[in-house]
Design a protein around this motif. Structure first.
Motif, mmCIF file in Angstrom:
data_model
loop_
_atom_site.group_PDB
_atom_site.id
_atom_site.type_symbol
_atom_site.label_atom_id
_atom_site.label_comp_id
_atom_site.label_asym_id
_atom_site.label_seq_id
_atom_site.Cartn_x
_atom_site.Cartn_y
_atom_site.Cartn_z
ATOM 1 N N GLN A 71 0.809 -1.219 0.000
ATOM 2 C CA GLN A 71 0.000 0.000 0.000
ATOM 3 C C GLN A 71 0.843 1.270 0.000
ATOM 4 O O GLN A 71 0.629 2.167 -0.835
ATOM 5 C CB GLN A 71 -0.931 0.001 1.223
ATOM 6 C CG GLN A 71 -2.004 -1.071 1.188
ATOM 7 C CD GLN A 71 -2.894 -1.056 2.432
ATOM 8 O OE1 GLN A 71 -2.629 -0.316 3.400
ATOM 9 N NE2 GLN A 71 -3.943 -1.851 2.419
ATOM 10 N N SER A 77 -3.785 -1.170 -4.268
ATOM 11 C CA SER A 77 -5.016 -1.046 -3.476
ATOM 12 C C SER A 77 -5.352 -2.338 -2.748
ATOM 13 O O SER A 77 -6.451 -2.490 -2.207
ATOM 14 C CB SER A 77 -6.184 -0.630 -4.376
ATOM 15 O OG SER A 77 -6.442 -1.622 -5.357
ATOM 16 N N HIS A 79 -5.899 -4.964 -0.005
ATOM 17 C CA HIS A 79 -6.226 -4.722 1.404
ATOM 18 C C HIS A 79 -6.947 -5.921 2.008
ATOM 19 O O HIS A 79 -7.599 -6.681 1.286
ATOM 20 C CB HIS A 79 -7.133 -3.483 1.518
ATOM 21 C CG HIS A 79 -8.421 -3.636 0.760
ATOM 22 N ND1 HIS A 79 -8.519 -3.380 -0.592
ATOM 23 C CD2 HIS A 79 -9.659 -4.038 1.152
ATOM 24 C CE1 HIS A 79 -9.752 -3.602 -1.001
ATOM 25 N NE2 HIS A 79 -10.474 -4.013 0.038
ATOM 26 N N GLY A 106 -8.024 -6.744 -4.250
ATOM 27 C CA GLY A 106 -7.214 -5.740 -4.905
ATOM 28 C C GLY A 106 -7.836 -5.386 -6.237
ATOM 29 O O GLY A 106 -8.741 -6.082 -6.721
ATOM 30 N N GLY A 107 -7.379 -4.313 -6.838
ATOM 31 C CA GLY A 107 -7.897 -3.890 -8.119
ATOM 32 C C GLY A 107 -7.509 -4.844 -9.235
ATOM 33 O O GLY A 107 -6.543 -5.614 -9.107
ATOM 34 N N ASP A 110 -3.969 -4.447 -10.161
ATOM 35 C CA ASP A 110 -2.951 -4.667 -9.129
ATOM 36 C C ASP A 110 -2.261 -6.016 -9.351
ATOM 37 O O ASP A 110 -2.925 -7.045 -9.444
ATOM 38 C CB ASP A 110 -3.580 -4.654 -7.731
ATOM 39 C CG ASP A 110 -3.956 -3.260 -7.284
ATOM 40 O OD1 ASP A 110 -3.366 -2.299 -7.802
ATOM 41 O OD2 ASP A 110 -4.839 -3.132 -6.415
ATOM 42 N N SER A 131 -12.521 -5.009 -9.835
ATOM 43 C CA SER A 131 -12.763 -3.570 -9.712
ATOM 44 C C SER A 131 -14.253 -3.278 -9.589
ATOM 45 O O SER A 131 -14.739 -2.262 -10.089
ATOM 46 C CB SER A 131 -12.160 -2.831 -10.919
ATOM 47 O OG SER A 131 -10.775 -3.044 -11.001
ATOM 48 N N PRO A 135 -11.305 1.633 -5.737
ATOM 49 C CA PRO A 135 -10.254 1.166 -4.832
ATOM 50 C C PRO A 135 -10.137 1.923 -3.514
ATOM 51 O O PRO A 135 -9.648 1.370 -2.532
ATOM 52 C CB PRO A 135 -8.979 1.329 -5.670
ATOM 53 C CG PRO A 135 -9.316 2.370 -6.691
ATOM 54 C CD PRO A 135 -10.756 2.159 -7.002
ATOM 55 N N ASP A 136 -10.581 3.180 -3.482
ATOM 56 C CA ASP A 136 -10.377 3.998 -2.272
ATOM 57 C C ASP A 136 -11.663 4.263 -1.492
ATOM 58 O O ASP A 136 -11.677 5.075 -0.570
ATOM 59 C CB ASP A 136 -9.731 5.330 -2.651
ATOM 60 C CG ASP A 136 -10.543 6.098 -3.698
ATOM 61 O OD1 ASP A 136 -11.500 5.508 -4.251
ATOM 62 O OD2 ASP A 136 -10.228 7.264 -3.959
ATOM 63 N N LEU A 139 -12.987 2.288 2.923
ATOM 64 C CA LEU A 139 -11.860 1.739 3.679
ATOM 65 C C LEU A 139 -11.678 2.503 4.983
ATOM 66 O O LEU A 139 -12.171 3.615 5.145
ATOM 67 C CB LEU A 139 -10.573 1.822 2.859
ATOM 68 C CG LEU A 139 -10.545 1.101 1.509
ATOM 69 C CD1 LEU A 139 -9.244 1.417 0.783
ATOM 70 C CD2 LEU A 139 -10.699 -0.394 1.695
ATOM 71 N N ASN A 150 -4.592 -0.010 5.502
ATOM 72 C CA ASN A 150 -5.985 0.212 5.121
ATOM 73 C C ASN A 150 -6.694 -1.131 4.982
ATOM 74 O O ASN A 150 -6.155 -2.058 4.368
ATOM 75 C CB ASN A 150 -6.067 0.966 3.791
ATOM 76 C CG ASN A 150 -5.534 2.368 3.891
ATOM 77 O OD1 ASN A 150 -5.679 3.031 4.927
ATOM 78 N ND2 ASN A 150 -4.908 2.844 2.830
ATOM 79 N N SER A 152 -10.936 -2.964 4.699
ATOM 80 C CA SER A 152 -12.329 -2.654 4.373
ATOM 81 C C SER A 152 -13.117 -2.327 5.632
ATOM 82 O O SER A 152 -13.067 -3.062 6.616
ATOM 83 C CB SER A 152 -12.988 -3.845 3.669
ATOM 84 O OG SER A 152 -12.427 -4.067 2.416
#
Length: 256
Positions: A71, A77, A79, A106-107, A110, A131, A135-136, A139, A150, A152
Motif C-alpha cells: 500500500q 489497493s 487490502h 485488490g484492483g 494490481d 474492480s 479502490p479507495d 476503507l 488500510n 475494508s
C-alpha cells in the motif's frame, strides 16, 4: 561502512517502522541504491525475503507487514477484505477468529509481487482481483504493531463477502454478519451501492439489509442505485424473492 553511509542507515532504521517489508524499488527512490542495499544485507542489517524485498535482520514480519509495503510503497489497493476485515474490527466475533485463511481484495490492475505471493506468512492468503468497487471507497485505517494499514470498513467488507457468494461464501453466514451491522452510516452505504458495478452484490446487500430490519436501511435511496433488469438466480432450487428479483437459498429466506 563510512560515516555518511552509517548516517543513511540510521535514518532508515529510525524512520521506518519495525515489522514491515521494505521494497527495493521504493528504497531506490528514497536514495538507497541497489549497491547500498546489497551492503546492508551483507552487513546483516537487513535480510532478503525474495527478489525486491527486504526486512530488518531477525525482524518478525507478518502478512500485514507485507500489506503495508504494497500500500504505502508500491501504491497498490490490495487490502484485508471480507470476513478478514470484519474479524479485525471485532465484527465477526462468533466466527473463528484464529482462521488460517486471509482474504484480500485488490484492483484488477494490481499485480502482487512474487516476494509476497511466495512468502510463507503462516496463513493461506487468497487475493481477489476485481474492480467492482472503487479502490479507495469504504476503507478505514487500522493500527497494527508500529504501523498502519488500510482495510475494508464493515459495509464494503460485507459487499466483498457477497461478491464471493455463494460459491466460496455461504449466504446465510453473510446474513449473520449483516445482522450485527446496525450502526452503518446511510450516506456511506449509499455511495458504495451507487458506485458498485455488480448487480448481484447490490441486490443481495439490499435484500439482507432489508431482512435484518436495520434502521439505516430506511434512508437508502433505491432510485439512485442501478439494480439492472430481469431475474437473477443466485442459487438453483432456491426461493424467489420478487422484491429484489433474486433466487436465494431456502434456509436463508427462512431465517429470522
Amino acid at each position: 561502512m563510512n560515516t555518511e553511509k552509517e548516517s543513511k542507515l540510521n535514518r532508515l532504521l529510525n524512520r521506518q517502522p519495525t515489522g514491515v517489508v521494505l521494497t527495493s524499488s521504493w528504497l531506490v527512490t528514497q536514495g538507497y541504491s541497489l549497491d547500498l542495499q546489497k551492503q546492508y544485507r551483507k552487513s546483516r542489517w537487513f535480510d532478503s525475503i525474495g527478489t525486491g524485498a527486504l526486512v530488518r535482520h531477525n525482524d518478525q514480519v507478518d502478512y500485514l507487514g507485507g500489506i503495508y509495503a504494497l500500500q504505502s510503497q508500491l501504491g497498490l489497493s490490495v487490502h484485508p477484505a471480507g470476513k478478514t476485515a470484519l474479524s479485525m474490527q471485532g465484527k465477526a466475533h462468533y466466527l473463528e477468529l484464529s482462521t488460517k485463511k486471509v482474504q484480500l481484495f485488490g484492483g484488477r490492475e494490481d499485480s502482487l509481487p512474487l516476494w509476497f505471493k511466495k512468502r510463507d506468512w503462516g496463513v493461506h492468503v487468497d487475493c481477489q482481483q476485481t474492480s467492482f468497487l472503487p479502490p479507495d471507497l469504504g476503507l478505514l485505517t487500522l493500527d497494527h504493531k508500529s504501523f498502519k494499514v488500510n482495510i475494508s470498513a464493515p459495509a464494503r467488507a460485507v459487499m466483498e463477502c457477497l461478491y464471493l457468494a455463494p460459491k466460496s461464501q455461504p449466504l446465510l453466514e453473510v446474513f449473520e454478519l449483516m445482522e450485527s451491522l446496525n450502526n452503518l452510516r446511510p450516506a456511506t452505504v449509499q455511495k458504495l451501492l451507487e458506485s458498485c458495478t455488480s448487480v448481484k452484490v447490490k441486490r443481495l446487500f439490499l435484500y439482507l439489509a432489508d431482512k435484518a430490519g436495520h434502521e439505516w436501511f430506511n434512508y437508502i435511496d433505491l432510485n439512485k442505485i442501478d439494480l439492472g433488469s430481469g431475474k437473477r438466480s443466485i442459487v438453483s432450487e432456491g426461493v424467489y424473492v420478487s422484491k429484489y428479483q433474486i433466487t436465494v437459498p431456502k434456509e436463508l429466506e427462512a431465517a429470522v
